[in-house]
Design a protein around this motif. Structure first.
Motif, PDB file in Angstrom:
ATOM      1  N   ARG A 128       0.816  -1.278   0.079  1.00  0.00           N
ATOM      2  CA  ARG A 128      -0.103   0.030   0.151  1.00  0.00           C
ATOM      3  C   ARG A 128       0.836   1.140   0.046  1.00  0.00           C
ATOM      4  O   ARG A 128       1.806   1.303   0.550  1.00  0.00           O
ATOM      5  N   VAL A 129       0.604   2.193  -0.769  1.00  0.00           N
ATOM      6  CA  VAL A 129       1.077   3.746  -0.754  1.00  0.00           C
ATOM      7  C   VAL A 129       0.218   4.470   0.150  1.00  0.00           C
ATOM      8  O   VAL A 129      -0.906   4.709  -0.205  1.00  0.00           O
ATOM      9  N   TRP A 130       0.738   4.907   1.219  1.00  0.00           N
ATOM     10  CA  TRP A 130       0.173   6.077   2.157  1.00  0.00           C
ATOM     11  C   TRP A 130       0.662   7.536   1.667  1.00  0.00           C
ATOM     12  O   TRP A 130       1.773   7.886   1.854  1.00  0.00           O
ATOM     13  N   ASP A 131      -0.277   8.243   1.077  1.00  0.00           N
ATOM     14  CA  ASP A 131       0.005   9.472   0.780  1.00  0.00           C
ATOM     15  C   ASP A 131       0.119  10.403   1.962  1.00  0.00           C
ATOM     16  O   ASP A 131      -1.246  10.720   2.653  1.00  0.00           O
ATOM     17  N   LEU A 132       0.864  11.069   2.361  1.00  0.00           N
ATOM     18  CA  LEU A 132       1.113  11.873   3.631  1.00  0.00           C
ATOM     19  C   LEU A 132       0.513  13.150   3.523  1.00  0.00           C
ATOM     20  O   LEU A 132       0.023  13.758   4.304  1.00  0.00           O
TER      21      LEU A 132
END
Length: 316
Positions: free
Chosen positions: A144-148
């Motif tokens: 998963r990519v977590w967009d901060l």
């Protein structure tokens, strides 16, 4: 204590963290860590602190002191912390745990500032070089990519259903990401920037690197260019070095007698440090593929290592 220009640390199931003189192989400091085993070590960009990820705490130790006590403890995970790392200026730390969460910690404030739910035990987390996205891999095989910036999950991938993602690594320029799993397979994607800031994954290569677990995969650093390598450390007792151009096998590093749990490149990519269940850490020459130093002193499996031999970031 004067700050050594090369900081090398290892941790073991013997409940100690050891600091080593990289050249001579001498251990010059041992920290007792009675609370738990240490799963991961990371040195802050300014070389001042060493983070030790345990169960369930993360503790920060002063690199330049002889104090056996941590300067700070980060305590809101509820299970093994498997991943820890720092933003490039050292302002904040990220972590991933078997409790299924990814967390962000402001080093100058107490407590955890953000938490993302992965819904499965998190084994690995890396920070994209853009410093605005975290990529996590978990026990159920999800990436998963977590967009901060948006504070949300921007992308989800499952390269192989129900096959744990053990380790993730991103190329220093953000061009590639590699995921290694329990089947000894590496999945390689090209990272493409969409119109938005969101990262898109374009499948590039599938590499059957080992016949047993891969415990760590790592792409070579910026100052190694134009050579680009992928290192894969495995339960088969070897580390393999792959040329990223075509993913051909360059070298196999043999010498460890048990599982190889961790590896880290020197800043110029000329050397690799490895940590193994055979109780040792080793320093390898990438040119020759030979071990040129063995770090002996732990009494049980050595499961993680950290190295910082580069310059500290210039203070802005």
């Amino acid at each position: 204590m004067t700050q050594p220009s090369v900081i090398l640390a290892t941790a073991s199931y013997d409940h100690t963290i050891r600091f080593w003189d990289a050249k001579s192989g001498r251990c010059y400091r041992t920290i007792q860590y009675p609370d738990s085993q240490v799963n991961r070590l990371e040195i802050t960009p300014d070389k001042r602190y060493l983070a030790a990820a345990g169960n369930p705490h993360i503790k920060l130790f002063d690199v330049n002191s002889n104090s056996p006590h941590p300067v700070m403890s980060y305590d809101s995970h509820t299970a093994n912390v498997m991943a820890v790392g720092f933003q490039c200026d050292g302002n904040w730390m990220y972590s991933g745990s078997e409790d299924g969460t990814v967390k962000i910690w402001d080093l100058r404030a107490p407590g955890c500032q953000r938490e993302y739910e992965s819904r499965a035990a998190v084994n690995t987390v890396v920070l994209h070089p853009n410093q605005t996205e975290l990529i996590s891999g978990d026990q159920n095989g999800n990436i998963r990519v977590w967009d901060l910036t948006a504070n949300s999950c921007s992308c989800e991938l499952v390269p192989e259903v129900d096959t744990a993602v053990r380790s993730l690594t991103v190329m220093w320029d953000g061009s590639l990401v590699v995921a290694a799993n329990n089947h000894g397979t590496c999945y390689v994607w090209r990272l493409l920037r969409g119109n938005q800031t969101m990262t898109n994954f374009e499948p590039l290569h599938k590499l059957q690197a080992h016949n047993k677990y891969i415990l760590k995969c790592l792409l070579s650093p910026e100052f190694c260019d134009p050579h680009r390598y992928l290192a894969t450390a495995s339960a088969d007792h070897t580390v393999k070095i792959w040329n990223v151009d075509g993913f051909t096998l360059e070298k196999t590093l043999t010498g460890h007698q048990r599982w190889v749990w961790d590896c880290v490149f020197s800043v110029d990519g000329a050397y690799l440090i490895t940590a193994s269940s055979d109780m040792t850490a080793r320093l390898w020459s990438m040119a020759s593929g030979e071990a040129i130093r063995v770090y002996q002193g732990h009494h049980k499996a050595t499961v993680c290592c950290a190295l910082h031999d580069g310059a500290e970031p210039s203070s802005s």
